[in-house]
Scaffold this motif. Sequence first.
Motif, short mmCIF file in Angstrom:
data_model
loop_
_atom_site.label_atom_id
_atom_site.label_comp_id
_atom_site.label_asym_id
_atom_site.label_seq_id
_atom_site.Cartn_x
_atom_site.Cartn_y
_atom_site.Cartn_z
N LYS A 141 39.75 43.54 22.20
CA LYS A 141 39.90 42.04 22.11
C LYS A 141 40.42 41.30 23.24
N PRO A 142 42.12 41.91 24.20
CA PRO A 142 42.05 40.64 25.94
C PRO A 142 41.16 40.63 26.25
N TYR A 143 39.99 41.98 26.47
CA TYR A 143 39.74 41.88 28.10
C TYR A 143 38.15 41.70 27.51
N ARG A 144 38.05 40.87 26.20
CA ARG A 144 36.79 39.86 25.64
C ARG A 144 37.20 38.33 27.14
N THR A 145 38.24 38.57 27.45
CA THR A 145 38.28 37.14 28.05
C THR A 145 38.36 37.40 29.38
N VAL A 146 39.15 38.38 30.31
CA VAL A 146 38.38 38.51 31.89
C VAL A 146 37.02 38.11 31.71
N ASN A 147 36.56 37.64 33.30
CA ASN A 147 35.57 37.26 33.38
C ASN A 147 35.38 38.34 35.00
N LEU A 148 34.34 39.91 34.18
CA LEU A 148 34.45 41.03 34.62
C LEU A 148 33.02 41.11 35.55
N ASP A 149 33.48 40.84 36.52
CA ASP A 149 32.47 40.58 37.65
C ASP A 149 31.96 41.72 39.14
N LEU A 155 30.40 47.32 44.94
CA LEU A 155 29.00 47.50 44.66
C LEU A 155 28.56 45.42 44.88
N LYS A 156 28.36 45.56 45.65
CA LYS A 156 28.19 43.69 45.74
C LYS A 156 26.11 44.04 45.38
N ASP A 157 25.28 44.47 45.60
CA ASP A 157 24.42 44.32 45.40
C ASP A 157 23.87 45.07 43.38
N ASP A 158 23.54 44.31 42.50
CA ASP A 158 23.50 44.40 41.26
C ASP A 158 22.26 45.06 40.75
N SER A 159 20.96 45.16 42.15
CA SER A 159 19.99 45.39 42.00
C SER A 159 19.34 46.75 42.25
N LYS A 160 20.52 46.71 43.38
CA LYS A 160 20.86 48.27 43.54
C LYS A 160 20.56 49.73 42.21
N PHE A 208 36.30 48.21 36.74
CA PHE A 208 34.92 46.34 36.75
C PHE A 208 36.75 45.68 36.44
N PHE A 209 36.43 44.74 36.95
CA PHE A 209 37.42 43.94 37.49
C PHE A 209 36.53 42.40 37.20
N ASN A 210 37.33 41.71 37.40
CA ASN A 210 37.44 40.33 38.07
C ASN A 210 37.73 40.06 39.44
N GLY A 211 36.30 39.86 40.64
CA GLY A 211 36.89 40.08 42.21
C GLY A 211 37.60 39.46 42.69
N GLU A 212 38.01 37.54 42.01
CA GLU A 212 38.91 37.02 42.35
C GLU A 212 40.41 37.60 42.79
N TYR A 265 41.32 40.78 41.76
CA TYR A 265 41.22 41.62 43.27
C TYR A 265 41.57 41.68 44.88
N GLU A 266 41.03 40.26 45.05
CA GLU A 266 41.35 39.95 45.88
C GLU A 266 42.72 39.29 46.37
N ALA A 267 43.61 38.66 45.39
CA ALA A 267 45.06 38.08 44.99
C ALA A 267 45.80 39.20 44.76
N PHE A 268 45.25 40.62 44.32
CA PHE A 268 46.58 42.07 44.16
C PHE A 268 46.29 42.12 45.47
N LYS A 269 45.00 42.54 46.25
CA LYS A 269 45.15 42.99 47.22
C LYS A 269 45.74 42.48 48.40
N ALA A 270 45.62 41.20 48.19
CA ALA A 270 46.43 40.07 49.40
C ALA A 270 47.94 40.52 48.97
N ASN A 271 48.69 40.78 48.06
CA ASN A 271 49.65 40.77 47.69
C ASN A 271 49.97 41.99 46.46
N PRO A 272 50.09 43.78 46.49
CA PRO A 272 49.78 44.73 45.85
C PRO A 272 51.09 44.82 45.05
N GLN A 273 52.19 43.85 44.15
CA GLN A 273 53.43 43.87 43.81
C GLN A 273 52.78 43.88 42.48
N ILE A 274 53.22 45.26 41.87
CA ILE A 274 53.77 45.47 40.35
C ILE A 274 54.91 44.98 39.50
#
Length: 153
Positions: free
Chosen positions: A79-87, A114-119, A134-138, A140-149
């Motif tokens: 259920k919690p995964y249904r609310t994430v914008n997986l893109d 994978l940036k091209d959905d038609s591939k 499979f995740f939300n790109g935004e 991911y970018e925020a975590f990559k900038a500050n990869p704190q657990i």
Amino acid sequence: MSDAISDVLTNLARPKTSATLTLRIIKSFEFRTEKSLVLKDINLETTTAGQLKELARQGIDLLYSSTSILTIHTQPGWKPYRTVNLDTLKLYTKAHGAKTSNLIINLDHDDWILKDDSKILADLGFENETEVSFFNGELYEAFKANPQIKWEG
């Protein structure tokens, strides 16, 4: 006597027209919240990255729904995964390939996103037993900038 398939590498054990893929559905990078969704009998020669995203979204909905045709496979906790914008899809590893030391996602190799959905998946190097995040790109970018657990379990 050995099993006929035992001498074949698992990535070659099934044809590209009937592959098994594992999608690491990531809800939170900071809290290392992810669940694996196994998709079977995927035709890598005709399925696109965009279609894989849709199959994953449908799989999450079906696994969560107790009235689905997959009732015998219904798993708690989706259920919690249904609310994430997986893109965004990113290759995690191929069968018999090296895995990252990061338990949630590989932060290197942004060329694996994978940036091209038609591939077509086969053209992207997919084979049997490929693992994809499979995740939300935004997020991911925020975590990559500050990869704190935030939590260690």
